[in-house]
Scaffold this motif. Structure first.
Motif: not given
Length: 438
Positions: A39-68
């Motif tokens: 996800a970070m590789q994609v955001l490095a090229v397309q930082p405005e791609r919101s769906s990828v930020s949501l995917l990364l957020g979903n991943h952080r959430e299931v990993c227990g990092d609610a704040a991120e």
């Protein structure tokens, strides 16, 4: 095609491959570290791609990092692009997961301001309303969401019925409201073992012992190693035997009802499944105990190791002394309440119970034909006592019992909230006043 065009095309194809792989990996192993890397590789090229930020957020959430996760979801929501509603749904989900009921309600309204066609969005609104204390409005909204599902997405109806049963349970719907919903969910999806288990316990609370045993045996055939299924059947049969013996001794069903033992068992199971039981409250309290209070508490012990341990009930004392074996005499003020009650030790509980048993006439405030379990004292003759249905009351010589809290767990959760911790319980009904919630 010139070299620059070919490079751009290759880069775009590589981005899409990385994104597809990230989604596939998230679906299979949502906590895998490679999800974030891709996800970070994609955001490095397309930082405005919101769906990828949501995917990364979903991943952080299931990993227990609610704040991120929250930061990423809010970042997307702030863009107000075509992913806004999905960001709002993600924030609603995160608020539910974090037991932030008012925040969940706010985002539920935000989602519905954008779109009103999805039955699940309406059901989430109803759940949030009920958890915030608007029980009747919330439960009615949940019913309406099921009706909407039946009209617009009939294939989802089993899922909607199952969610309704779960949400009713999670917002403390009484058994007479939960049971019909759970029965309807079971007719639509007999494989929903979690709803079936709670339905069996609800039958017990309604004193439908044969129905509870029949359902428990069916579950046990399907899940022979599951302890909860075994416990349901064992408890049902034990209660049936107690009722039969009580009848032989001229003790009626109403006498058993007055003790509240079945209702207490049901509430303890429900609270355990929801993570708001006594053990959860003690663990949460440990995280926020003020130092001056902690200094008054003794190390925990096993009450089973004490002489005459069988004379103590199992409503709360056993768990409390295992957590901390009482407090130093005279230290009750450390709780910061108006009355200085402190925890009793195992030895104090057992000695007091033995004294009452030896001379009941000298202790008229402690009747033999009722259930009670003393847990705290003000060292001046008053006690906090657990009685029928697990209610916590104040008992003083020569005075009627005074309600304090619905249960020992409720009293402890109030202390967690007082000390700045998070209170995960549903709000009380707004039309009712509860001594356990202020």
């Amino acid at each position: 095609m010139n070299d620059s065009g070919r490079t751009a095309f290759d880069d775009s194809a590589a981005v899409e491959r990385s994104l597809d792989l990230a989604w596939e990996l998230f679906g299979a192993q949502p906590t895998h570290s490679k999800v974030a890397e891709l996800a970070m590789q994609v955001l490095a090229v397309q930082p405005e791609r919101s769906s990828v930020s949501l995917l990364l957020g979903n991943h952080r959430e299931v990993c227990g990092d609610a704040a991120e996760a929250r930061r990423l979801y809010l970042q997307v929501a702030g863009r107000r692009d075509n992913q806004f509603i999905n960001a709002a749904r993600a924030l609603r989900h995160l608020a539910f997961a974090e037991r932030e009921h008012a925040e969940a309600l706010r985002w539920a309204h935000t989602v519905l301001a954008e779109e009103q066609e999805d039955w699940d969005d309406w059901m989430e609104l109803g759940s949030a309303q009920a958890l915030c204390g608007e029980h009747e409005d919330g439960w009615r909204q949940i019913d309406e969401a099921v009706a909407l599902c039946s009209r617009t997405a009939a294939d989802d109806l089993p899922q909607a019925l199952g969610k309704r049963a779960v949400y009713l349970l999670g917002s403390f719907a009484p058994p007479d409201r939960f049971v019909p919903a759970a029965e309807e969910a079971m007719r639509a999806d007999a494989a929903n073992s979690w709803v079936a288990l709670l339905l069996g316990w609800s039958y017990l609370v309604q004193y439908r012992f044969d129905d509870a045993e029949e359902l428990g045996l069916r579950l046990l055939r399907e899940y022979p190693t599951e302890e909860q299924m075994q416990y349901l059947v064992t408890t049902t049969r034990t209660i049936k035997q107690v009722v039969e013996k009580a009848h032989d001794q001229d003790i009626g069903l109403e006498d058993i009802r007055r003790t509240g033992v079945i209702e207490l068992a049901w509430r303890q199971l429900r609270d355990q499944l929801l993570g708001i039981d006594l053990a959860s409250a003690l663990a949460a309290l440990d995280e926020v105990l003020p130092a001056e209070l902690r200094a008054t508490l003794r190390p925990g012990v096993s009450i089973a190791d004490e002489p005459d341990a069988d004379k103590v009930g199992s409503m709360a004392a056993e768990d409390l002394v295992a957590w901390h074996d009482g407090q130093q005499p005279g230290s009750g003020a450390a709780w910061g309440l108006a009355e200085p009650f402190r925890l009793l030790s195992a030895a104090e509980i057992l000695a007091m119970s033995a004294e009452i048993e030896a001379d009941p006439e000298a202790h008229p405030d402690w009747p033999e034909n009722e259930i009670w379990e003393q847990v705290m004292t003000d060292d001046a003759g008053a006690y906090l006592v657990l009685v029928a249905f697990g209610a916590l009351v104040k008992r003083r010589p020569g005075h009627p019992d005074e309600p304090v809290a619905a249960s020992m767990a409720d009293w402890l959760w109030d202390r967690v909230a007082d000390f700045g911790g998070q209170d995960p319980r549903p709000a009380p009904r707004k039309t009712e006043e509860s001594p356990a919630r202020r």
